[in-house]
Enzyme design. Structure first.
Site, mmCIF file in Angstrom:
data_model
loop_
_atom_site.group_PDB
_atom_site.id
_atom_site.type_symbol
_atom_site.label_atom_id
_atom_site.label_comp_id
_atom_site.label_asym_id
_atom_site.label_seq_id
_atom_site.Cartn_x
_atom_site.Cartn_y
_atom_site.Cartn_z
ATOM 1 C CG ASN A 93 -1.559 1.309 1.520
ATOM 2 O OD1 ASN A 93 -2.464 1.737 0.811
ATOM 3 N ND2 ASN A 93 -1.099 2.000 2.562
ATOM 4 C CE1 TYR A 158 -0.566 8.247 -6.452
ATOM 5 C CE2 TYR A 158 -2.355 8.794 -7.943
ATOM 6 C CZ TYR A 158 -1.902 8.180 -6.804
ATOM 7 O OH TYR A 158 -2.778 7.489 -6.005
#
Length: 268
Positions: A93, A158
């Site tokens: 994560n 990103y």
């Protein structure tokens, strides 16, 4: 509402677990009976998350881990195996957001985002897979993003990293399937986390930004970290035993909606 699953006896490893979705997932797995390992570079916050879980009656330990450093990832996974003897769920994560267009993103900034968001996911999932392979069972989860499919000019690094996470997940799902290991990704949209709040601060009116981000979603709000954690528990549970190589959206319907200006049917 948290979905009820039983992870008694299971060992769960979560990176980026010192806050946001990672911390919510650590608490949820612990509440379901798992022994949770909180991995993060932030020792102070990571230890606090583990202490909060323990205070609530759960089992959690903190292990510092820089996911961009393979030697440190190996040590962290080794500590888990030495402590619990197994890894049943690994949730990759850890990640960092980035808001800057291609034209002004410096190469070092680009590398930093990809090192954490993509290479970190690779290093962690690889070590977890190697640990699970001999046991011929386990679940590996990733945090992807809708930005891997639809993005904006200001999120170049990103978006590229999260698109890469999707490719990594699918390739690993195929490699891991013969060993009984399932691999899936969660794709959270706008979720109320410290990272999202920090991004909202850049607007000058953070509460208005949060309101606007929620208003454009069909469900009319942003999500909660606990809602992503609920899905992580589901994907790691026997209820998802025939799901692998999948990406599950947690975005309030945003990806299903066509921008209003492109609508081909006149509004009523």
């Amino acid at each position: 509402m948290t979905i009820t699953h039983d992870f008694s006896g299971a060992t769960v490893v979560i990176t980026g677990a010192a806050g946001g979705i990672g911390a919510a997932s650590a608490s949820a797995f612990a509440a379901a009976g798992a022994s949770v390992w909180v991995l993060d570079v932030d020792s102070g916050r990571g230890e606090a998350v583990a202490a909060d879980i323990a205070a609530a009656g759960g089992r959690a330990r903190f292990q510092r881990c820089d996911v961009t450093d393979d030697a440190e990832v190996e040590r962290a996974i080794g500590a888990v195996l030495a402590g619990d003897g197994r890894i049943d769920v690994a949730y990759c994560n850890a990640g960092v957001g980035w808001t800057k267009p291609v034209s002004t993103t410096e190469p070092d900034e680009w590398r930093k985002v990809l090192d954490i968001d993509l290479t970190g996911a690779f290093l962690t999932s690889r070590r977890a897979f190697l640990a699970m392979r001999d046991a011929r069972s386990g679940v590996i989860l990733f945090t992807g993003s809708p930005h891997g499919y639809r993005t904006m000019a200001e999120t170049s690094a990103y978006a590229a990293a999260k698109a890469g996470v999707g490719g990594l997940m699918r390739a690993l799902a195929l490699e891991a399937a013969p060993y009984g290991i399932r691999v899936n990704s969660l794709l959270p949209g706008a979720i109320d986390t410290p990272a999202l709040r920090a991004e909202a601060e850049l607007s000058g009116d953070p509460e208005d930004a949060i309101r606007r981000w929620g208003a454009v979603r069909p469900l009319g709000r942003i999500g909660r970290a606990e809602e992503v954690a609920d899905l992580a528990l589901f994907l790691a549970s026997p209820a998802a035993s025939f799901i692998t190589g999948a990406e599950l959206l947690v975005d309030g319907g945003a990806m299903a909606a066509q921008p209003a200006g492109l609508a081909t049917v006149a509004p009523k």
